[in-house]
Write a protein that holds these residues in place. Structure first.
Motif, PDB file in Angstrom:
ATOM      1  N   GLY A   1      48.380  65.611  61.773  1.00  0.00           N
ATOM      2  CA  GLY A   1      47.868  64.519  60.958  1.00  0.00           C
ATOM      3  C   GLY A   1      47.862  64.839  59.474  1.00  0.00           C
ATOM      4  O   GLY A   1      48.219  63.990  58.642  1.00  0.00           O
ATOM      5  N   LEU A   2      47.482  66.059  59.113  1.00  0.00           N
ATOM      6  CA  LEU A   2      47.361  66.418  57.704  1.00  0.00           C
ATOM      7  C   LEU A   2      48.710  66.624  57.019  1.00  0.00           C
ATOM      8  O   LEU A   2      48.804  66.484  55.801  1.00  0.00           O
ATOM      9  CB  LEU A   2      46.507  67.684  57.570  1.00  0.00           C
ATOM     10  CG  LEU A   2      45.034  67.525  57.942  1.00  0.00           C
ATOM     11  CD1 LEU A   2      44.331  68.877  57.938  1.00  0.00           C
ATOM     12  CD2 LEU A   2      44.332  66.572  56.985  1.00  0.00           C
ATOM     13  N   MET A   3      49.743  66.952  57.784  1.00  0.00           N
ATOM     14  CA  MET A   3      51.043  67.182  57.146  1.00  0.00           C
ATOM     15  C   MET A   3      51.722  65.881  56.764  1.00  0.00           C
ATOM     16  O   MET A   3      52.739  65.899  56.050  1.00  0.00           O
ATOM     17  CB  MET A   3      51.956  67.994  58.074  1.00  0.00           C
ATOM     18  CG  MET A   3      52.507  67.221  59.237  1.00  0.00           C
ATOM     19  SD  MET A   3      53.561  68.255  60.312  1.00  0.00           S
ATOM     20  CE  MET A   3      54.134  67.030  61.502  1.00  0.00           C
ATOM     21  N   GLY A   4      51.205  64.726  57.222  1.00  0.00           N
ATOM     22  CA  GLY A   4      51.826  63.446  56.884  1.00  0.00           C
ATOM     23  C   GLY A   4      53.126  63.230  57.612  1.00  0.00           C
ATOM     24  O   GLY A   4      54.205  63.350  57.008  1.00  0.00           O
ATOM     25  N   PRO A   5      53.102  62.927  58.916  1.00  0.00           N
ATOM     26  CA  PRO A   5      54.355  62.804  59.674  1.00  0.00           C
ATOM     27  C   PRO A   5      55.290  61.731  59.145  1.00  0.00           C
ATOM     28  O   PRO A   5      56.506  61.939  59.087  1.00  0.00           O
ATOM     29  CB  PRO A   5      53.884  62.488  61.103  1.00  0.00           C
ATOM     30  CG  PRO A   5      52.471  62.037  60.967  1.00  0.00           C
ATOM     31  CD  PRO A   5      51.924  62.709  59.773  1.00  0.00           C
ATOM     32  N   ASP A   6      54.759  60.580  58.731  1.00  0.00           N
ATOM     33  CA  ASP A   6      55.632  59.524  58.220  1.00  0.00           C
ATOM     34  C   ASP A   6      56.299  59.942  56.913  1.00  0.00           C
ATOM     35  O   ASP A   6      57.474  59.618  56.670  1.00  0.00           O
ATOM     36  CB  ASP A   6      54.832  58.236  58.009  1.00  0.00           C
ATOM     37  CG  ASP A   6      54.582  57.496  59.310  1.00  0.00           C
ATOM     38  OD1 ASP A   6      54.867  58.085  60.375  1.00  0.00           O
ATOM     39  OD2 ASP A   6      54.101  56.352  59.277  1.00  0.00           O
ATOM     40  N   ALA A   7      55.559  60.647  56.068  1.00  0.00           N
ATOM     41  CA  ALA A   7      56.162  61.154  54.824  1.00  0.00           C
ATOM     42  C   ALA A   7      57.258  62.167  55.135  1.00  0.00           C
ATOM     43  O   ALA A   7      58.324  62.181  54.486  1.00  0.00           O
ATOM     44  CB  ALA A   7      55.088  61.781  53.950  1.00  0.00           C
ATOM     45  N   MET A   8      57.035  63.016  56.134  1.00  0.00           N
ATOM     46  CA  MET A   8      58.043  64.003  56.518  1.00  0.00           C
ATOM     47  C   MET A   8      59.290  63.328  57.080  1.00  0.00           C
ATOM     48  O   MET A   8      60.420  63.722  56.775  1.00  0.00           O
ATOM     49  CB  MET A   8      57.450  64.962  57.535  1.00  0.00           C
ATOM     50  CG  MET A   8      58.398  66.047  58.013  1.00  0.00           C
ATOM     51  SD  MET A   8      57.614  67.191  59.179  1.00  0.00           S
ATOM     52  CE  MET A   8      56.404  67.965  58.107  1.00  0.00           C
TER      53      MET A   8
END
Length: 506
Positions: free
Chosen positions: A398-405
């Protein structure tokens, strides 16, 4: 002879007798309900953290009144739960936010219940669910016991609150009319009085109140799930138990040899014999290997339960066969990850592909924990370590930002190769806007069209309901607007190569 009570296995886990709910506990629960009704009606953002702080205070009061003190694992689960609730304040991706919220509730329940063994850990995670109604009854019982005694204390508080509300309304109205900036601040703080929204506010108040009282009820007297009696499985004979595992180990060993051949350069010949392309080979193989990994985890659990354990030789044989199976399963995990990464490099990253990659990595960690447990004298640490690994995986995801990745990987691939499957990025959340903003012309218009339409429809959010991703996306699209007319978006998507039957949303 009296008939046995139903659910007899629950009796050893009965909680200690609870005192009636303290007035401070009920007050904190009511405040949590009011905050939930006021804040969550507009969205998430930092709201969950604010509500969680109040719920934590109420549970702490109840635990202190019952003579309970926090322990190391209680603090660890609580801190991790709060970290998971920070995800909605940073991200707008729906699935990661939902997953992290559910995990936070489960970890908070585990923190209050405690637990070391598998029953204690696994049954404590959803423990809040069956405390919601008892928590309300517990609070009502406490209020009835204090109604007559506390009347003289309650009336002055009610009068003071009413006077404060009148003063704030009068002077707040004057300040708002005198200064536009002050009016904006007060307008964002004062809840809407739209009667059409009243049922939703009432439902949210009831939900927040029930959750706060449920956690306080657990804190005052948790059910000791560790006392649940789980009879051991009947040990099987060596031949009956070991022969299937030996055969399975040989099958996994053969697969490991094949993968070694593929890595050393035999992939082209294998592809020539199968007639599949590299992308097809990678895509088809991954899903089967993911199923193999999950099924192997079930096989290990079942085999461990019925393993022969009468002598030291039996226990050594169990460790040898199950340890070999776990080691060979790591080869399966590595092969599955390699295939999916090869497929992502060829076709781009999507939400589903990133999710299953994360799950496969976590399964690999679980098998490493199983191997470590087999090498140690005692595996009492394994249940909490397994749950901790899952919760950390959810927090990292959640914190890594999956959509941004996902957006970053697809845009970088487009900048490198000129190829972009817009279906991979058109359904992403506001987290993806900074990366998608780098796309040129029609690609950018098509990729950001749905997001622009949804932002215009939703309007600006109050400070407590927005997230970092929301404010960043609004700033970018305010500086460089994308076309928000459906016909213009469809025209841009056509020119960018997206077929009309691939349109969705907005």
């Amino acid at each position: 002879m009296p008939a046995p009570r139903p659910f007899q296995w629950l009796r050893p886990s009965d909680p200690d007798r609870k005192a009636p709910a303290a007035g401070q506990t009920v007050a904190a629960a009511v405040l949590a309900g009011l905050l939930t009704s006021w804040l969550l009606a507009d969205g998430l953002g930092v709201n969950l953290l604010l509500c969680a702080v109040v719920v934590t205070v109420g549970a702490g009061i109840a635990a202190r009144a019952a003579g309970r003190r926090p322990r190391g694992w209680t603090v660890l689960w609580s801190v991790l739960a709060l970290a998971l609730l920070a995800v909605p304040a940073l991200s707008e991706a729906g699935w990661p936010v939902l997953m992290c919220t559910l995990w936070a509730l489960g970890l908070a329940s585990l923190a209050l219940h405690g637990g070391r063994r598998w029953p204690g850990v696994l049954l404590a995670l959803p423990g809040l669910l069956w405390q919601l109604v008892p928590g309300l009854r517990w609070a009502l019982k406490g209020l009835r016991g204090r109604a007559a005694v506390g009347r003289d204390r309650v009336l002055p508080v009610v009068k003071a609150v009413l006077v404060a509300a009148v003063l704030l309304a009068v002077f707040g109205g004057l300040f708002a009319s005198a200064d536009a900036a002050m009016a904006d601040i007060l307008g964002s703080l004062v809840p809407s009085l739209d009667l059409g929204e009243l049922p939703r506010h009432v439902a949210l108040f009831g939900l927040g109140l029930a959750i706060a009282l449920g956690f306080a009820h657990i804190a005052a007297g948790p059910r000791r799930w560790d006392r649940t009696v789980v009879p051991p499985g009947r040990a099987r004979g060596r031949l009956e138990w070991a022969l299937p595992l030996v055969a399975l180990d040989l099958m996994f060993g053969a697969f490991a040899v094949v993968q070694a051949v593929v890595v050393l350069g035999g992939r082209d010949s294998i592809l020539a014999n199968t007639g599949m392309s590299r992308s097809e080979y990678a895509r088809q193989g991954f899903w089967q290997l993911l199923v193999v990994t999950v099924l192997t985890l079930l096989v290990v659990a079942v085999a461990k339960r019925w393993a022969p354990r009468g002598t030291e030789g039996d226990r050594r044989l169990a460790r040898l066969l199950l340890g070999t199976l776990c080691l060979l399963t790591l080869v399966v995990v590595a092969s599955a990850l390699g295939r999916m990464w090869f497929y992502v490099d060829a076709s781009g990253l999507t939400t589903l592909r990133l999710w299953v990659l994360a799950v496969e990595i976590w399964l690999g960690v679980v098998f490493l924990l199983l191997i470590a447990a087999g090498l140690t004298r005692s595996a009492a640490w394994l249940p909490r370590a397994a749950v901790l690994s899952a919760a950390l995986a959810a927090a990292v995801y959640g914190l890594m930002g999956p959509d941004a990745m996902i957006a970053e990987q697809n845009v970088a691939r487009f900048e490198r190769t000129g190829q972009l499957d817009l279906r991979n990025v058109r359904g992403l959340s506001l987290d993806a806007v900074p990366a998608l903003d780098r796309l040129p012309g029609d690609y950018r218009t098509c990729a950001l069209g749905i997001i622009t339409f949804e932002l215009a429809a939703d309007g600006p959010k109050p400070w407590y309901a927005g997230s970092l991703a929301d404010s960043r996306a609004r700033r970018i699209l305010a500086e460089r607007p994308a076309v928000d007319h459906s016909s213009a978006r469809e025209t841009a998507c056509d020119r960018a190569g997206l077929r009309s039957d691939d349109y969705f949303g907005g």
